[in-house]
Design a protein around this motif. Sequence first.
Motif, PDB file in Angstrom:
ATOM      1  N   TYR A  76       0.840  -1.202   0.000  1.00 36.14           N
ATOM      2  CA  TYR A  76       0.000   0.000   0.000  1.00 36.14           C
ATOM      3  C   TYR A  76       0.875   1.252   0.000  1.00 36.14           C
ATOM      4  O   TYR A  76       0.625   2.209  -0.751  1.00 36.14           O
ATOM      5  CB  TYR A  76      -0.920  -0.028   1.220  1.00 36.14           C
ATOM      6  N   GLY A  78       3.793   1.518  -1.214  1.00 38.14           N
ATOM      7  CA  GLY A  78       4.418   1.619  -2.532  1.00 38.14           C
ATOM      8  C   GLY A  78       3.461   1.911  -3.670  1.00 38.14           C
ATOM      9  O   GLY A  78       3.896   2.174  -4.797  1.00 38.14           O
ATOM     10  N   GLY A  79       2.156   1.838  -3.389  1.00 35.58           N
ATOM     11  CA  GLY A  79       1.169   2.128  -4.419  1.00 35.58           C
ATOM     12  C   GLY A  79       0.685   0.918  -5.194  1.00 35.58           C
ATOM     13  O   GLY A  79      -0.021   1.066  -6.196  1.00 35.58           O
ATOM     14  N   LYS A 166       2.188   6.852   4.973  1.00 35.38           N
ATOM     15  CA  LYS A 166       2.084   7.069   3.528  1.00 35.38           C
ATOM     16  C   LYS A 166       1.838   8.549   3.222  1.00 35.38           C
ATOM     17  O   LYS A 166       2.454   9.121   2.304  1.00 35.38           O
ATOM     18  CB  LYS A 166       0.966   6.214   2.937  1.00 35.38           C
ATOM     19  N   GLU A 170       4.199  11.099   0.981  1.00 38.65           N
ATOM     20  CA  GLU A 170       3.668  11.845  -0.158  1.00 38.65           C
ATOM     21  C   GLU A 170       3.869  13.349  -0.001  1.00 38.65           C
ATOM     22  O   GLU A 170       3.980  14.078  -1.002  1.00 38.65           O
ATOM     23  CB  GLU A 170       2.182  11.532  -0.337  1.00 38.65           C
ATOM     24  N   MET A 199       9.653  -0.199  -0.891  1.00 39.57           N
ATOM     25  CA  MET A 199       8.423   0.407  -1.364  1.00 39.57           C
ATOM     26  C   MET A 199       8.453   1.935  -1.247  1.00 39.57           C
ATOM     27  O   MET A 199       7.913   2.648  -2.103  1.00 39.57           O
ATOM     28  CB  MET A 199       7.234  -0.169  -0.597  1.00 39.57           C
ATOM     29  N   VAL A 200       9.085   2.457  -0.196  1.00 40.89           N
ATOM     30  CA  VAL A 200       9.270   3.908  -0.094  1.00 40.89           C
ATOM     31  C   VAL A 200      10.149   4.387  -1.245  1.00 40.89           C
ATOM     32  O   VAL A 200       9.860   5.405  -1.891  1.00 40.89           O
ATOM     33  CB  VAL A 200       9.887   4.282   1.265  1.00 40.89           C
ATOM     34  N   TRP A 202      10.539   2.951  -4.142  1.00 39.87           N
ATOM     35  CA  TRP A 202       9.780   2.860  -5.393  1.00 39.87           C
ATOM     36  C   TRP A 202       8.905   4.093  -5.576  1.00 39.87           C
ATOM     37  O   TRP A 202       8.879   4.697  -6.656  1.00 39.87           O
ATOM     38  CB  TRP A 202       8.923   1.597  -5.406  1.00 39.87           C
ATOM     39  N   TYR A 203       8.190   4.466  -4.519  1.00 38.57           N
ATOM     40  CA  TYR A 203       7.329   5.657  -4.604  1.00 38.57           C
ATOM     41  C   TYR A 203       8.165   6.901  -4.878  1.00 38.57           C
ATOM     42  O   TYR A 203       7.822   7.725  -5.744  1.00 38.57           O
ATOM     43  CB  TYR A 203       6.523   5.831  -3.314  1.00 38.57           C
ATOM     44  N   GLN A 206       9.474   7.425  -8.418  1.00 38.82           N
ATOM     45  CA  GLN A 206       8.475   7.893  -9.382  1.00 38.82           C
ATOM     46  C   GLN A 206       8.101   9.361  -9.143  1.00 38.82           C
ATOM     47  O   GLN A 206       7.761  10.078 -10.094  1.00 38.82           O
ATOM     48  CB  GLN A 206       7.181   7.056  -9.288  1.00 38.82           C
ATOM     49  N   ASN A 207       8.137   9.805  -7.880  1.00 41.29           N
ATOM     50  CA  ASN A 207       7.548  11.096  -7.525  1.00 41.29           C
ATOM     51  C   ASN A 207       8.512  12.108  -6.918  1.00 41.29           C
ATOM     52  O   ASN A 207       8.203  13.311  -6.891  1.00 41.29           O
ATOM     53  CB  ASN A 207       6.396  10.871  -6.530  1.00 41.29           C
TER      54      ASN A 207
END
Length: 420
Positions: A76, A78-79, A166, A170, A199-200, A202-203, A206-207
């Motif tokens: 979750y 990681g999206g 999360k 963000e 997962m952090v 990975w997010y 991308q962002n």
Amino acid sequence: MTMNRRLFLGTMAAGSAILSAPMVLGQAKPRVVVIGGGAGGATAARYLAKDSQGALDVTLIEANPIYTTCFFSNLYIGGFYNFEDLQHGYDKIAAGGVTVINDLATGVDRAAKTVTLAGGQTVPYDRLVLSPGIDFREGSVAGWSVADAEVMPHAYKAGPQTQLLKAQIEAMPQGGTFAMIAPPNPYRCPPGPYERISMVAWYLKQNNPTAKILIADPKENFSKKALFEEGWGRHYSGMVEWVGPDMGGNEIEVRPGSMEVLIDGEVTKVDVCNVIPGQVAGQIAALAGVTADSGWAPVDPANMRSKMDENIWVLGDSSAQGDMPKSGFSANSQAKIAAMAIRGDLLGSRVFPAKYSNTCWSLIAADDGVKVGAAYEPTPEKIASVESFISQTGEDAALRKATYEESLGWYAGITADMFG
């Protein structure tokens, strides 16, 4: 070894058929109370009710009407999963003959064999199953207490803390710093903190691609270390820095008010700090008086029965049982052995020799899944690993994708097995 939903559920159905027992007639039903509605408790309650064919009066006590799985909560972050994908209710368990009470268990009177609830109710039992997961060891991270979790979240009990972490990730500024304070052994889900880092990353890739990740770790080694480090280098080059004890990872202090992390006296300003503190058995196990000085509850390796009280069983993360990791798969496996033993205890049904198993999957990046697992058997001293496996560094992309897809099948299978 591969695992999918059909195989997982088919194996469980076969075991259920073998273990079914006739109803005991002409006497009051023995009462089994289960505290904790996760991978251990929900599974135990379901199997006790189902395999006794109505001969047991089974009650499940769980404070939360909706259970959020800690396993897969990193996906979750990681999206890869929605939050709702992690949430499960108890309607099917109740429909299967289990009395479900949504309240907090606050005490156990072992002499009277009763459980006290926050709402004032007292629930009697003949046998008690404790599967309350973990609580945190206050003082294990200098400068941090559970009260600071709204600023520096642990997110190691899934739910609002997971959503908070999360949201903080963000909201990080471009080029900001995410810090994790990794836990000392033993703790829930040994690969969990490092899958979370993946997962952090990975997010952020991308962002927020110029962001940095800092891990302060009191341990020299951790589960799947070579696999994670290989993956971080391949997918997130230059983003992740791991600081072990030889570089001060065991000399940690945090300052929630100023969002600072001190590693061996050196101050680093951070934007998000995920503090995963030292852990102990869920509080009700201590209140019941079945924990040792270690903070965990010692059990008989053959059946998960408490070494402190022959009428109590302790499952999953809270138990001190030997080689099995504290994982959802382990708790689910232990629950079936315990349910069989309790049925044998109360109904005289046949009890087969215990065999336990576990697999822990981790996602490093999209379609890059790895796993570790083992088969276990009881010895007089502990539950011992008798056969193990682990993903290898350098595996090709097709195998890693297949491993990830296998994990999705397992999640579908275990949640169906837990909740019906």
